[in-house]
Scaffold this motif. Structure first.
Motif, PDB file in Angstrom:
ATOM      1  N   GLU A 131       0.815  -1.219   0.000  1.00  0.00           N
ATOM      2  CA  GLU A 131       0.000   0.000   0.000  1.00  0.00           C
ATOM      3  C   GLU A 131       0.845   1.264   0.000  1.00  0.00           C
ATOM      4  O   GLU A 131       0.367   2.328  -0.417  1.00  0.00           O
ATOM      5  N   ARG A 148      -7.071  -7.759   6.884  1.00  0.00           N
ATOM      6  CA  ARG A 148      -7.690  -6.507   6.438  1.00  0.00           C
ATOM      7  C   ARG A 148      -8.209  -6.643   5.006  1.00  0.00           C
ATOM      8  O   ARG A 148      -8.428  -5.646   4.322  1.00  0.00           O
ATOM      9  N   ARG A 178      -8.939  -2.777   3.833  1.00  0.00           N
ATOM     10  CA  ARG A 178      -8.114  -2.045   2.864  1.00  0.00           C
ATOM     11  C   ARG A 178      -9.020  -1.418   1.808  1.00  0.00           C
ATOM     12  O   ARG A 178      -9.934  -2.070   1.303  1.00  0.00           O
TER      13      ARG A 178
END
Length: 248
Positions: A131, A148, A178
């Motif tokens: 990310e 997540r 996410r």
């Protein structure tokens, strides 16, 4: 490989989770570092789960994609490591150091093929770097049982997403599920669903509290054959850099 001693380690944890440059300063040019022999072929950085869950297959060269060299990224994941937040932070720092060493110390091209693969606790580490790592590199991510994991854009109608993303406070690796467009690099995320032999994996597919049982019956059981999974589901690019699959 199964994560060891799951019930004794994770029953209380599950309850807690639910509750809760090229120049010097003077302007003189500095020589670029010499390319390190054999450092720039395809590489697969591996982040196993708690107590090395998944490591046995993830570190087998014959199961890696495109002849990539599996390299384990060390981080605290042993039985005595009980601060999951600090453990994930340590893993993120170590993975970033490995990427720095590849591109800077070994002077590998940004086009060097890099796979970043994580399982469970390691998926929280790998996902965080996928990310946040600057774009423009040739990176492919693969996450097994990401806590997540997104709830949308999967092949399962009504996909609830992961446990960690539903905590009322930020969990290890960050807050919330996410976002759909959160990954900077193509990432394949995989989760055992309700039709798996042991039921839905309670870490990456938490429809209700009863699905936590899937931690013991479904969570440890993935092929961890990264090459086969990428052949089956494809490498990126993907829309929104995400390929979100419930298996089988």
């Amino acid at each position: 490989m199964r994560e060891v001693d799951l019930k004794r380690r994770w029953r209380p944890l599950a309850a807690v989770l639910v509750l809760c440059s090229l120049f010097t300063a003077g302007g003189t040019a500095v020589a670029a570092p010499a390319r390190t022999a054999n450092a720039c072929g395809p590489v697969m950085f591996v982040l196993p789960g708690y107590q090395d869950g998944g490591a046995f297959n993830l570190l087998k060269p014959e199961l890696a994609p495109n002849g990539a060299n599996p390299v384990r990224i060390p981080f605290p994941n042993a039985q005595q490591d009980i601060n999951l937040y600090a453990d994930v932070d340590a893993g993120v720092a170590n993975l970033r150091t490995a990427l720095y060493n590849l591109y800077v110390k070994s002077n590998c091209d940004l086009n060097t093929k890099v796979y970043i693969v994580g399982f469970s606790l390691g998926a929280l580490v790998a996902g965080t770097v996928l990310e946040t790592e600057p774009p423009g590199r040739n990176i492919q991510g693969v996450l097994f049982s990401d806590g997540r994991r997104q709830s949308g854009e999967s092949n399962w109608p009504g996909d609830p997403g992961g446990l960690i993303g539903k905590l009322p406070v930020p969990g290890p690796g960050g807050a919330g599920l996410r976002p759909l467009d959160g990954f900077k690099y193509p990432t394949l995320t995989l989760c055992n669903g309700p039709r798996s032999a042991g039921g839905a994996d309670g870490i990456c597919f938490l429809g209700n509290i009863a699905d936590l049982n899937g931690y013991f019956t479904s969570h440890p059981f993935y092929t961890f054959d990264v090459g086969a999974e990428l052949r089956a589901h494809g490498e990126g690019p993907y829309p929104n850099n995400l390929r979100n699959r419930v298996i089988p």
